[in-house]
Design an enzyme around this catalytic site. Structure first.
Site, PDB file in Angstrom:
ATOM      1  N   HIS A   1      -5.447 -14.434   8.503  1.00 34.17           N
ATOM      2  CA  HIS A   1      -4.473 -13.453   8.972  1.00 34.17           C
ATOM      3  C   HIS A   1      -5.120 -12.185   9.522  1.00 34.17           C
ATOM      4  O   HIS A   1      -4.591 -11.085   9.329  1.00 34.17           O
ATOM      5  CB  HIS A   1      -3.487 -13.093   7.864  1.00 34.17           C
ATOM      6  CG  HIS A   1      -2.772 -14.275   7.277  1.00 34.17           C
ATOM      7  ND1 HIS A   1      -3.257 -14.984   6.191  1.00 34.17           N
ATOM      8  CD2 HIS A   1      -1.628 -14.893   7.627  1.00 34.17           C
ATOM      9  CE1 HIS A   1      -2.427 -15.962   5.897  1.00 34.17           C
ATOM     10  NE2 HIS A   1      -1.430 -15.949   6.754  1.00 34.17           N
TER      11      HIS A   1
ATOM     12  N   ARG B   1       2.046 -10.275   6.905  1.00 37.40           N
ATOM     13  CA  ARG B   1       3.430 -10.217   7.380  1.00 37.40           C
ATOM     14  C   ARG B   1       3.620  -9.409   8.658  1.00 37.40           C
ATOM     15  O   ARG B   1       4.749  -9.285   9.144  1.00 37.40           O
ATOM     16  CB  ARG B   1       4.318  -9.723   6.251  1.00 37.40           C
ATOM     17  CG  ARG B   1       4.471 -10.818   5.208  1.00 37.40           C
ATOM     18  CD  ARG B   1       5.014 -10.315   3.912  1.00 37.40           C
ATOM     19  NE  ARG B   1       6.384  -9.846   4.073  1.00 37.40           N
ATOM     20  CZ  ARG B   1       7.081  -9.297   3.088  1.00 37.40           C
ATOM     21  NH1 ARG B   1       6.540  -9.142   1.922  1.00 37.40           N
ATOM     22  NH2 ARG B   1       8.297  -8.919   3.298  1.00 37.40           N
TER      23      ARG B   1
ATOM     24  N   PRO C   1       0.820  -1.222   0.000  1.00 34.13           N
ATOM     25  CA  PRO C   1       0.000   0.000   0.000  1.00 34.13           C
ATOM     26  C   PRO C   1       0.850   1.268   0.000  1.00 34.13           C
ATOM     27  O   PRO C   1       1.630   1.507   0.927  1.00 34.13           O
ATOM     28  CB  PRO C   1      -0.804  -0.113   1.301  1.00 34.13           C
ATOM     29  CG  PRO C   1      -0.653  -1.527   1.747  1.00 34.13           C
ATOM     30  CD  PRO C   1       0.652  -2.000   1.218  1.00 34.13           C
ATOM     31  N   GLU C   2       0.716   2.032  -1.047  1.00 37.29           N
ATOM     32  CA  GLU C   2       1.335   3.353  -1.120  1.00 37.29           C
ATOM     33  C   GLU C   2       0.180   4.364  -1.161  1.00 37.29           C
ATOM     34  O   GLU C   2      -0.963   3.992  -0.922  1.00 37.29           O
ATOM     35  CB  GLU C   2       2.236   3.458  -2.363  1.00 37.29           C
ATOM     36  CG  GLU C   2       3.289   2.341  -2.395  1.00 37.29           C
ATOM     37  CD  GLU C   2       4.215   2.411  -3.601  1.00 37.29           C
ATOM     38  OE1 GLU C   2       4.365   3.494  -4.175  1.00 37.29           O
ATOM     39  OE2 GLU C   2       4.790   1.366  -3.964  1.00 37.29           O
TER      40      GLU C   2
END
Length: 272
Positions: free
Chosen positions: A88, A107, A2-3
């Site tokens: 997750h 992550r 995500p930017e």
DNA sequence: AAGATCGCCTGCAGGC
DNA sequence: TGCCTGCAGGCGATCT
């Protein structure tokens, strides 16, 4: 990852679903998310509060609460929000209209930070320079930030204090659009190159927002759809493929430990 | 002191 | 088939 365009897409989809809603439950499932603050402390602070606004600053998502507190979410590499149960899940918000909003992060690099109203602006200002799509991101600003920097121009572009929200993908895409080699020392760019780079950063980000971000593997919008920006990539991940402008084979190198793609012909090293 | 490198994390691709 | 290694990279910490 995500930017700015991905976070902006998330913000725009969350805002109508969250604004004005009270948090009836806050479950934080991973202590790493709020570290070093205890997860129960964070959950307790948020529970019962009402979301007043959903904002974005750089890559930060900012949930303004009616109490004056704010939740700053940084998605890092694989953070995402979704209304459907998934794997997750690291946190789950229950809203007063029955909505279940899950925060997913494979992550586990993402962070949640609760700040007082008065702390928010100083904190964000310390991390982020001007919004690249805002009025403060001028050519003069960029010239000043690049001057005296011998580091590769791409490394400087990734500095969030230079242009908030630019990450690895959009940096490469912008440099290609500007016809600037990512390895060029930042200080070596001439004024016209800097002017092209400013425009290219804005154009790449705008296209990313229009396409609702880029989905490589993990990223999904809160409504569960994939972004479309990956179809627009000019260089990112395209090593071995022909440049969309000149047909030359796209090359891959590393800048500051990050995968970096460029066209050796359109983005020559040494001359603009 | 800017610039380079490391560590955090997990899933997946590729090699054998 | 299954193990092993490398890779993805934002950002803070650490080293030079």
């Amino acid at each position: 990852m995500p930017e700015l365009p991905e976070v902006e897409t998330i913000r725009s989809q969350l805002a109508p679903r969250l604004t004005g809603r009270a948090l009836v439950s806050v479950e934080i499932l991973d202590p790493r998310l709020t570290r070093p603050i205890d997860l129960f402390e964070v959950a307790e602070e948020l529970e019962g509060d009402t979301i007043a606004a959903v904002e974005r600053r750089g890559k930060y998502l900012v949930l303004r609460m009616e109490s004056g507190l704010a939740l700053l979410v940084h998605l890092r590499m694989t953070g995402s929000f979704g209304f459907e149960p998934t794997s997750h899940e690291r946190a789950v918000l229950g809203l007063d209209d029955g909505t279940r909003l899950a925060y997913r992060d494979v992550r586990r690099f993402g962070t949640w930070l609760v700040l007082e109203n008065t702390e928010v602006e100083p904190y964000l200002a310390g991390k982020n320079g001007p919004e690249p799509l805002g009025p403060r991101f001028t050519t003069d600003w960029l010239v000043a930030r690049l001057s005296g920097r011998r580091a590769p121009v791409k490394a400087v572009l990734l500095d969030q204090r230079v242009a908030a929200g630019v990450g690895n993908i959009y940096a490469d895409e912008a440099l290609w659009r500007a016809r600037v080699n990512p390895l060029m020392p930042a200080e070596s760019l001439d004024p016209d190159e800097v002017r092209r780079l400013r425009r290219a950063v804005r154009a790449a980000l705008r296209t990313g927002i229009e396409r609702q971000g880029s989905t490589l593997s993990d990223y999904r919008t809160p409504e569960g759809s994939r972004g479309g920006m990956q179809e627009e990539f000019k260089v990112y991940g395209r090593d071995g493929l022909p440049c969309r402008h000149c047909g030359t084979t796209i090359a891959k190198t590393r800048v500051g430990g990050r995968g970096t793609w460029y066209c050796p012909r359109c983005q020559p090293h040494g001359a603009g």
